[in-house]
Design an enzyme around this catalytic site. Structure first.
Site, PDB file in Angstrom:
ATOM      1  CG  ASN A   9      -1.704   1.327   1.450  1.00  0.00           C
ATOM      2  OD1 ASN A   9      -1.742   2.125   0.530  1.00  0.00           O
ATOM      3  ND2 ASN A   9      -2.153   1.244   2.593  1.00  0.00           N
ATOM      4  CE  LYS A  11       0.014   3.351   4.652  1.00  0.00           C
ATOM      5  NZ  LYS A  11       0.081   3.445   6.208  1.00  0.00           N
ATOM      6  CG  HIS A  97      -5.611   1.670   5.252  1.00  0.00           C
ATOM      7  ND1 HIS A  97      -5.232   2.521   6.115  1.00  0.00           N
ATOM      8  CD2 HIS A  97      -4.838   0.638   5.229  1.00  0.00           C
ATOM      9  CE1 HIS A  97      -4.151   2.142   6.537  1.00  0.00           C
ATOM     10  NE2 HIS A  97      -3.685   0.980   5.768  1.00  0.00           N
ATOM     11  CD  GLU A  99      -2.825   5.245   6.913  1.00  0.00           C
ATOM     12  OE1 GLU A  99      -2.935   5.251   5.660  1.00  0.00           O
ATOM     13  OE2 GLU A  99      -1.854   4.781   7.547  1.00  0.00           O
ATOM     14  CD  GLU A 169      -3.523  -2.987   7.386  1.00  0.00           C
ATOM     15  OE1 GLU A 169      -2.289  -3.076   7.015  1.00  0.00           O
ATOM     16  OE2 GLU A 169      -4.188  -1.941   7.106  1.00  0.00           O
ATOM     17  N   GLY A 175       2.405   1.675  10.824  1.00  0.00           N
ATOM     18  CA  GLY A 175       3.355   3.058  10.671  1.00  0.00           C
ATOM     19  C   GLY A 175       3.939   3.411  12.043  1.00  0.00           C
ATOM     20  CB  SER A 215       5.321  -2.069  11.971  1.00  0.00           C
ATOM     21  OG  SER A 215       4.757  -0.984  12.060  1.00  0.00           O
TER      22      SER A 215
HETATM   23  C1  PEP Z   1      -0.750  -0.148   6.132  1.00  0.00           C
HETATM   24  O1  PEP Z   1      -0.987   0.984   5.873  1.00  0.00           O
HETATM   25  O2  PEP Z   1      -1.567  -1.027   5.716  1.00  0.00           O
HETATM   26  C2  PEP Z   1       0.390  -0.433   6.887  1.00  0.00           C
HETATM   27  C3  PEP Z   1       0.211  -1.898   7.611  1.00  0.00           C
HETATM   28  O3  PEP Z   1       1.468   0.300   7.088  1.00  0.00           O
HETATM   29  P1  PEP Z   1       2.940  -0.248   7.658  1.00  0.00           P
HETATM   30  O4  PEP Z   1       3.446  -1.303   7.097  1.00  0.00           O
HETATM   31  O5  PEP Z   1       3.776   1.075   7.443  1.00  0.00           O
HETATM   32  O6  PEP Z   1       2.651  -0.160   9.055  1.00  0.00           O
END
Ligand code: PEP
Length: 256
Positions: A9, A11, A97, A99, A169, A175, A215
């Site tokens: 992703n 973003k 997601h 976000e 998630e 992040g 992460s």
């Molecule tokens: C995400 O945005 O779905 C995500 C898992 O980000 P990160 O890997 O940076 O934690």
């Protein structure tokens, strides 16, 4: 046996030229990988979908988008529909997601409509679910997951449920550099699979792929993917560099 799926992703990162460079780098680094063994999905911003699609056309890399609108067309300024995503060669689409839930008012009801729109347009939804830190600390993890799954998948038929990918998630791990431990992720993902089994049946539950996201890095993917209910990863930060994303893909296969 479920085929692993690793999705990046991107973003709101990568101009068109940067996106082309990243896609070309990944294509070069990953060309030996057999698409029978793993699904690798790149989800650039809308503006770079066409160009990334051209770079990866005919390769073992597949195109994904980060969101869609629930209608196919209409007076919805600024939105992009599943019909239009299909038109530029998109195969997968991330829905719900955290976000989008946090900053753009995404709810289970809109997630549900978007899943239906994706399926109607032949796109594979990657449906994101997961608790935030407060919810985990208050022992509400399973309640939140149940709410996201039961309401997000409301009225999705058994026939369509087979086509879904779920991404667990935990918001506190996105992040932040904090990864859920493999056993924390496994516990939540087994809960999701058991729930799917109750909502549909065991055969659907056993077929649906459940990714972990939060992460994920080259160093932790091997332990995560060894867990029986983790079938891949949704990767944010580490998907923005050729080295880290290709190492995640290779370490996924190496760990199997
Ligand atoms: C995400 O945005 O779905 C995500 C898992 O980000 P990160 O890997 O940076 O934690």
């Amino acid at each position: 046996m479920r085929k692993p799926i690793i999705a990046g992703n991107w973003k709101m990162y990568k101009t068109i030229s940067q996106a082309i460079e990243l896609a070309n780098g990944l294509k070069r680094e990953l060309y030996k990988i057999d698409s029978q063994d793993i699904d690798i999905v790149l989800c650039p911003p809308f503006t770079a979908l066409t160009e990334v699609g051209e770079v990866i056309y005919g390769s073992n890399l597949q195109l994904g988008a980060q969101d869609l609108h629930w209608e196919d067309e209409g007076a919805f300024t600024g939105e992009v529909s599943g019909l239009f995503l299909k038109d530029v060669g998109v195969k997968y689409v991330i829905i719900g997601h955290s976000e989008r839930r946090q900053f753009f008012g995404e709810t289970n009801a809109s997630v549900n409509k978007k899943i239906k729109a994706a399926l109607r347009n032949g796109l594979v939804p990657i449906v994101c679910v997961g608790e935030n830190l407060k919810e985990r600390e208050e022992n509400k993890t399973f309640d939140v997951i149940r709410d996201h799954i039961e309401n997000g998948l409301k009225d999705i038929s058994q026939e369509d449920a087979f086509k879904l990918v779920i991404a667990y998630e935990p918001v506190w791990a996105i992040g932040t550099g904090k990864t859920a431990t493999p056993s924390q992720a496994q516990e939540a993902q087994k809960f999701i699979r058991d729930l799917l089994s109750k909502m549909y049946n065991n055969s659907v539950a056993q077929d649906i792929r459940i990714q972990y996201g939060g992460s994920v890095k080259p160093e932790n993917i091997a332990e995560l993917i060894k867990q029986p209910d983790i079938d891949g990863a949704l990767v944010g930060g580490a998907s923005l560099k050729v080295d880290s994303f290709s190492a995640i893909v290779k370490n996924t296969l190496g760990a199997e």
